[in-house]
Design a protein around this motif. Sequence first.
Motif, PDB file in Angstrom:
ATOM      1  N   ALA A  33       0.349  -0.993  -0.056  1.00 49.45           N
ATOM      2  CA  ALA A  33      -0.324   0.166   0.014  1.00 49.45           C
ATOM      3  C   ALA A  33       1.067   1.674  -0.051  1.00 49.45           C
ATOM      4  O   ALA A  33       0.873   2.307  -1.296  1.00 49.45           O
ATOM      5  N   VAL A  34       2.476   1.138   0.629  1.00 51.14           N
ATOM      6  CA  VAL A  34       2.746   2.509   1.081  1.00 51.14           C
ATOM      7  C   VAL A  34       3.401   2.383   0.055  1.00 51.14           C
ATOM      8  O   VAL A  34       3.685   3.670  -0.766  1.00 51.14           O
ATOM      9  N   ALA A  35       4.155   1.522  -0.747  1.00 54.40           N
ATOM     10  CA  ALA A  35       4.689   1.485  -2.791  1.00 54.40           C
ATOM     11  C   ALA A  35       3.472   2.454  -3.429  1.00 54.40           C
ATOM     12  O   ALA A  35       4.636   2.576  -4.713  1.00 54.40           O
ATOM     13  N   ALA A  36       2.717   2.226  -3.280  1.00 54.50           N
ATOM     14  CA  ALA A  36       1.773   2.647  -4.298  1.00 54.50           C
ATOM     15  C   ALA A  36       1.330   5.114  -4.332  1.00 54.50           C
ATOM     16  O   ALA A  36       1.401   5.093  -5.249  1.00 54.50           O
ATOM     17  N   PHE A  37       2.072   5.416  -3.418  1.00 53.01           N
ATOM     18  CA  PHE A  37       2.577   6.501  -3.008  1.00 53.01           C
ATOM     19  C   PHE A  37       3.574   7.263  -3.722  1.00 53.01           C
ATOM     20  O   PHE A  37       4.538   6.703  -3.316  1.00 53.01           O
ATOM     21  N   THR A  38       3.512   7.932  -3.850  1.00 57.10           N
ATOM     22  CA  THR A  38       4.929   9.128  -3.568  1.00 57.10           C
ATOM     23  C   THR A  38       5.829   9.444  -2.348  1.00 57.10           C
ATOM     24  O   THR A  38       5.036   9.318  -1.846  1.00 57.10           O
ATOM     25  N   GLY A  39       7.157  10.051  -2.852  1.00 61.77           N
ATOM     26  CA  GLY A  39       7.456  10.341  -1.601  1.00 61.77           C
ATOM     27  C   GLY A  39       7.129  10.741  -0.827  1.00 61.77           C
ATOM     28  O   GLY A  39       6.923  11.252   0.353  1.00 61.77           O
ATOM     29  N   ASP A  40       6.938  11.837  -1.047  1.00 66.19           N
ATOM     30  CA  ASP A  40       6.169  13.206  -0.379  1.00 66.19           C
ATOM     31  C   ASP A  40       4.131  14.038  -0.422  1.00 66.19           C
ATOM     32  O   ASP A  40       3.717  14.829  -0.276  1.00 66.19           O
ATOM     33  N   ALA A  41       3.774  12.154  -0.811  1.00 68.87           N
ATOM     34  CA  ALA A  41       2.336  13.017  -0.483  1.00 68.87           C
ATOM     35  C   ALA A  41       2.151  12.888   0.783  1.00 68.87           C
ATOM     36  O   ALA A  41       2.439  12.613   1.904  1.00 68.87           O
ATOM     37  N   THR A  42       0.645  12.492   0.506  1.00 71.08           N
ATOM     38  CA  THR A  42      -0.487  13.188   1.450  1.00 71.08           C
ATOM     39  C   THR A  42      -1.848  12.449   1.358  1.00 71.08           C
ATOM     40  O   THR A  42      -2.663  12.286   0.738  1.00 71.08           O
ATOM     41  N   VAL A  43      -2.028  11.983   3.398  1.00 69.07           N
ATOM     42  CA  VAL A  43      -3.592  11.196   3.135  1.00 69.07           C
ATOM     43  C   VAL A  43      -4.424  12.457   4.253  1.00 69.07           C
ATOM     44  O   VAL A  43      -3.805  12.605   5.592  1.00 69.07           O
ATOM     45  N   ILE A  44      -5.549  12.628   4.030  1.00 71.86           N
ATOM     46  CA  ILE A  44      -6.180  13.180   5.001  1.00 71.86           C
ATOM     47  C   ILE A  44      -7.161  12.160   4.965  1.00 71.86           C
ATOM     48  O   ILE A  44      -7.941  11.461   4.491  1.00 71.86           O
ATOM     49  N   ASP A  45      -7.306  11.192   6.679  1.00 70.77           N
ATOM     50  CA  ASP A  45      -8.533  10.573   6.897  1.00 70.77           C
ATOM     51  C   ASP A  45      -9.034  10.818   7.823  1.00 70.77           C
ATOM     52  O   ASP A  45      -8.162  11.513   9.302  1.00 70.77           O
ATOM     53  N   ASP A  46     -10.146  11.300   8.451  1.00 71.67           N
ATOM     54  CA  ASP A  46     -10.344  11.416   9.691  1.00 71.67           C
ATOM     55  C   ASP A  46     -10.311  12.840  10.368  1.00 71.67           C
ATOM     56  O   ASP A  46     -10.342  12.920  11.906  1.00 71.67           O
ATOM     57  N   GLY A  47     -10.190  13.499   9.061  1.00 75.98           N
ATOM     58  CA  GLY A  47      -9.867  14.950   9.416  1.00 75.98           C
ATOM     59  C   GLY A  47      -8.519  15.131  10.442  1.00 75.98           C
ATOM     60  O   GLY A  47      -7.953  16.155  10.007  1.00 75.98           O
ATOM     61  N   ASN A  48      -7.364  14.015  10.285  1.00 75.63           N
ATOM     62  CA  ASN A  48      -5.972  14.546  10.061  1.00 75.63           C
ATOM     63  C   ASN A  48      -4.875  14.143   8.767  1.00 75.63           C
ATOM     64  O   ASN A  48      -5.219  13.781   7.759  1.00 75.63           O
ATOM     65  N   THR A  49      -4.434  14.804   8.410  1.00 73.67           N
ATOM     66  CA  THR A  49      -3.127  15.113   7.719  1.00 73.67           C
ATOM     67  C   THR A  49      -1.878  14.294   7.960  1.00 73.67           C
ATOM     68  O   THR A  49      -1.320  14.276   9.155  1.00 73.67           O
ATOM     69  N   TYR A  50      -2.046  13.138   7.161  1.00 80.17           N
ATOM     70  CA  TYR A  50      -0.269  12.484   6.981  1.00 80.17           C
ATOM     71  C   TYR A  50       0.201  12.816   6.120  1.00 80.17           C
ATOM     72  O   TYR A  50       0.035  12.316   5.061  1.00 80.17           O
ATOM     73  N   TYR A 103     -12.733   8.031  -0.934  1.00 74.90           N
ATOM     74  CA  TYR A 103     -11.559   7.608  -1.499  1.00 74.90           C
ATOM     75  C   TYR A 103     -11.258   8.829  -2.748  1.00 74.90           C
ATOM     76  O   TYR A 103     -11.631   8.185  -4.195  1.00 74.90           O
ATOM     77  N   GLN A 104     -10.473   9.839  -2.388  1.00 74.87           N
ATOM     78  CA  GLN A 104     -10.261  10.680  -3.101  1.00 74.87           C
ATOM     79  C   GLN A 104      -8.601  10.665  -4.005  1.00 74.87           C
ATOM     80  O   GLN A 104      -8.224  11.468  -3.125  1.00 74.87           O
ATOM     81  N   PHE A 105      -8.524  10.310  -4.875  1.00 79.62           N
ATOM     82  CA  PHE A 105      -7.449  10.140  -5.266  1.00 79.62           C
ATOM     83  C   PHE A 105      -6.384  11.192  -5.898  1.00 79.62           C
ATOM     84  O   PHE A 105      -7.791  11.242  -7.582  1.00 79.62           O
ATOM     85  N   HIS A 114      -2.180  12.238  -3.454  1.00 78.59           N
ATOM     86  CA  HIS A 114      -3.317  12.913  -2.902  1.00 78.59           C
ATOM     87  C   HIS A 114      -3.668  11.841  -2.969  1.00 78.59           C
ATOM     88  O   HIS A 114      -3.901  11.506  -3.380  1.00 78.59           O
ATOM     89  N   LEU A 115      -4.430  11.144  -1.136  1.00 78.97           N
ATOM     90  CA  LEU A 115      -5.694  10.829  -0.873  1.00 78.97           C
ATOM     91  C   LEU A 115      -5.873  11.449   0.093  1.00 78.97           C
ATOM     92  O   LEU A 115      -6.039  12.122   1.599  1.00 78.97           O
ATOM     93  N   THR A 116      -7.801  11.222   0.051  1.00 80.60           N
ATOM     94  CA  THR A 116      -8.586  12.050   1.227  1.00 80.60           C
ATOM     95  C   THR A 116      -9.782  11.214   1.109  1.00 80.60           C
ATOM     96  O   THR A 116     -10.260  10.735  -0.174  1.00 80.60           O
ATOM     97  N   ILE A 117      -9.730  11.030   2.106  1.00 77.64           N
ATOM     98  CA  ILE A 117     -11.427   9.349   2.725  1.00 77.64           C
ATOM     99  C   ILE A 117     -11.869  10.401   3.470  1.00 77.64           C
ATOM    100  O   ILE A 117     -11.773  10.861   4.592  1.00 77.64           O
ATOM    101  N   GLU A 118     -13.058  10.813   2.669  1.00 83.51           N
ATOM    102  CA  GLU A 118     -14.651  11.263   4.013  1.00 83.51           C
ATOM    103  C   GLU A 118     -15.939  10.631   3.432  1.00 83.51           C
ATOM    104  O   GLU A 118     -15.726   9.927   2.401  1.00 83.51           O
ATOM    105  N   PRO A 119     -16.969  10.824   4.596  1.00 87.92           N
ATOM    106  CA  PRO A 119     -17.987  10.197   4.095  1.00 87.92           C
ATOM    107  C   PRO A 119     -18.607  11.265   2.624  1.00 87.92           C
ATOM    108  O   PRO A 119     -17.930  12.556   2.264  1.00 87.92           O
TER     109      PRO A 119
END
Length: 119
Positions: A33-50, A103-105, A114-119
Amino acid sequence: MHDNHPRTITTDALPEVITRYLKAHHAHDTATAVAAFTGDATVIDDGNTYHGTAAIERWLGRSATEFTYTAHLTGTQQTDTTHYIATHHLEGNFPGGTIDLRYQFTLHDDLIEHLTIEP
């Protein structure tokens, strides 16, 4: 530039990297799963940013152990060549028991930037 009007596509039309990420995420295969992301990717899930692969790896590891659930892909959309949405219906032992998540890619060079996960 895109018009922000996603159009429905078949799941087969999702880019391979998104399909690979989703399969790995649901199988709790964090490394794939991690290998699918760019090195400086961002994930936003449940209001938290990674930000960055180390933070994303921790997020994936935690989400794999926090709750038990099943996820079914219920819809796929494409806004343009780099923006895709995969909607999942989740059922499990989390608060509320069921939820539909979008899941917005955003892709860059065939990886997830970038991936944002929200209802």
